[in-house]
Design an enzyme around this catalytic site. Structure first.
Site, PDB file in Angstrom:
ATOM      1  N   ASP A  44      32.488  67.411 156.817  1.00  0.00           N
ATOM      2  CA  ASP A  44      33.429  67.438 157.945  1.00  0.00           C
ATOM      3  C   ASP A  44      34.866  67.337 157.420  1.00  0.00           C
ATOM      4  OD1 ASP A  44      33.428  64.777 157.236  1.00  0.00           O
ATOM      5  OD2 ASP A  44      33.143  64.008 159.276  1.00  0.00           O
ATOM      6  N   SER A  45      35.010  67.207 156.099  1.00  0.00           N
ATOM      7  CA  SER A  45      36.330  67.324 155.468  1.00  0.00           C
ATOM      8  C   SER A  45      36.942  68.676 155.798  1.00  0.00           C
ATOM      9  CB  SER A  45      36.215  67.164 153.947  1.00  0.00           C
ATOM     10  OG  SER A  45      35.195  67.991 153.431  1.00  0.00           O
ATOM     11  N   ASP A  83      27.119  68.164 157.408  1.00  0.00           N
ATOM     12  CA  ASP A  83      27.647  66.865 157.813  1.00  0.00           C
ATOM     13  C   ASP A  83      27.570  66.701 159.329  1.00  0.00           C
ATOM     14  OD1 ASP A  83      28.628  64.580 156.657  1.00  0.00           O
ATOM     15  OD2 ASP A  83      30.576  65.435 156.110  1.00  0.00           O
ATOM     16  N   LYS A 113      23.921  64.939 156.706  1.00  0.00           N
ATOM     17  CA  LYS A 113      24.522  63.706 156.166  1.00  0.00           C
ATOM     18  C   LYS A 113      25.220  62.973 157.301  1.00  0.00           C
ATOM     19  CE  LYS A 113      28.452  63.657 153.596  1.00  0.00           C
ATOM     20  NZ  LYS A 113      29.325  62.826 154.461  1.00  0.00           N
ATOM     21  N   GLU A 115      27.461  59.129 158.194  1.00  0.00           N
ATOM     22  CA  GLU A 115      28.193  58.000 157.596  1.00  0.00           C
ATOM     23  C   GLU A 115      27.725  56.660 158.165  1.00  0.00           C
ATOM     24  OE1 GLU A 115      32.425  58.602 158.007  1.00  0.00           O
ATOM     25  OE2 GLU A 115      32.344  60.579 157.058  1.00  0.00           O
ATOM     26  N   GLU A 182      31.240  56.666 148.342  1.00  0.00           N
ATOM     27  CA  GLU A 182      32.624  57.163 148.268  1.00  0.00           C
ATOM     28  C   GLU A 182      33.619  56.026 148.046  1.00  0.00           C
ATOM     29  OE1 GLU A 182      33.866  59.933 151.288  1.00  0.00           O
ATOM     30  OE2 GLU A 182      35.956  59.869 150.622  1.00  0.00           O
TER      31      GLU A 182
HETATM   32  O1  KIV Z   1      33.150  65.591 154.333  1.00  0.00           O
HETATM   33  C1  KIV Z   1      33.053  65.549 153.097  1.00  0.00           C
HETATM   34  O2  KIV Z   1      33.515  66.428 152.375  1.00  0.00           O
HETATM   35  C2  KIV Z   1      32.378  64.403 152.520  1.00  0.00           C
HETATM   36  C3  KIV Z   1      32.517  64.214 151.046  1.00  0.00           C
HETATM   37  C4  KIV Z   1      33.840  63.632 150.767  1.00  0.00           C
HETATM   38  C5  KIV Z   1      31.415  63.404 150.502  1.00  0.00           C
HETATM   39  O3  KIV Z   1      31.782  63.647 153.217  1.00  0.00           O
END
Ligand code: KIV
Length: 279
Positions: A44-45, A83, A113, A115, A182
């Site tokens: 989600d970056s 994500d 993924k 968090e 992280e």
């Molecule tokens: O969103 C992302 O790119 C991430 C990485 C920083 C692990 O969660």
């Protein structure tokens, strides 16, 4: 050879490091896949590095599905992890399972993924029970930026380190297949890695993790808004792009581009062209 969750489990057992990069589009995913990266994270970056938001909180399920589909089309062998964006899994376990299912069914992700540690154990358990592999993510969890008061290193006090270790164990016990660590001190990440049977993938967590992940715009110097201490620039693609754009602008303005080589019709009959000019 295709990377699966079984592959990364075996890599931890044999001590072979796992490589993961973020990807958000077809062409980049294809390049990375051809280069042999094990896992592609549609992070989600993307909210920050692709869409220009100042954090990841505005990213939606629709954004994630759109980009995951593109990455999946470019990934022949790599394991694609999608994500789960902010508010797609926090409200209820049911919503978490439904949204994880959308990332797999509509986006084509092989795994998802999310968090958090102990607070998301029910979600990890339920998504895993739905046969969707889950990557956990603890330490600096960017979706908690407002709760943390910024993007800061986590686990620096003994108490905070204990909490991180407890969270890592909860994530594993809930059924996660791997966990991203992280921005935590390297010795703490090493302890967590030794304690867990699932692989740890570090980003700003030192060399003791089972694998590493980087945001590709960071490691290629394509994103200048913010560069964390843990980022190593492996190639200055930003500079190469700037040079390419400048050369294109110069040549277009001077008329040097396009040349005969980049055009059609150099061999057309002059008398036919003359007749066409008379029309
Ligand atoms: O969103 C992302 O790119 C991430 C990485 C920083 C692990 O969660």
């Amino acid at each position: 050879m295709k990377t699966t969750v079984a592959t990364i489990r075996e890599m931890k057992a044999s001590g072979e490091k796992i490589t993961m990069l973020t990807a958000y589009d077809y062409s980049t995913a294809k390049l990375m896949d051809e280069t042999g990266v094990d896992c592609l994270l549609v992070g989600d970056s993307l909210g920050m590095v692709m869409l220009g938001y100042e954090d990841t909180l505005s990213v939606t399920m629709e954004d994630m599905i759109h980009h995951t589909k593109a990455v999946r089309r470019g990934a022949k062998d790599a394991l694609v992890v999608g994500d789960m964006p902010f508010m797609s899994y926090q409200v209820s376990v049911q919503e978490a399972v439904r949204n994880a299912g959308r990332l797999v069914q509509e986006g084509g992700a092989h795994a998802v993924k999310l968090e958090g540690g102990a607070v998301v154990r029910e979600q990890i358990r339920a998504i895993t029970d739905a046969s969707i592999p889950v990557f956990g993510h603890i330490g600096l969890t960017p979706q908690s930026v407002n709760a943390f008061g910024g993007f800061k290193v986590r686990g620096q006090s003994v108490g905070a380190a204990r909490q991180l270790i407890a969270d890592a164990k909860e994530v594993e016990a809930a059924g996660a297949v791997a966990v991203v660590l992280e921005a935590i001190p390297a010795p703490i990440a090493r302890i967590i890695t030794e304690k867990l049977s699932i692989p740890t993938i570090g980003i700003g967590a030192g060399a003791g993790c089972d694998g590493q992940v980087l945001v590709y715009q960071d490691m290629l110097a394509l994103y200048g808004d913010f560069r964390p201490k843990f980022v190593k620039v492996f190639a200055d693609a930003g500079e190469a792009m700037r040079r390419g754009f400048a050369a294109y602008i110069d040549e277009t303005r001077s008329g040097a581009f396009p040349s005969v080589e980049h055009s059609w019709g150099a061999d057309m009959d002059e008398s036919e062209l003359a007749a066409l000019r008379e029309l």
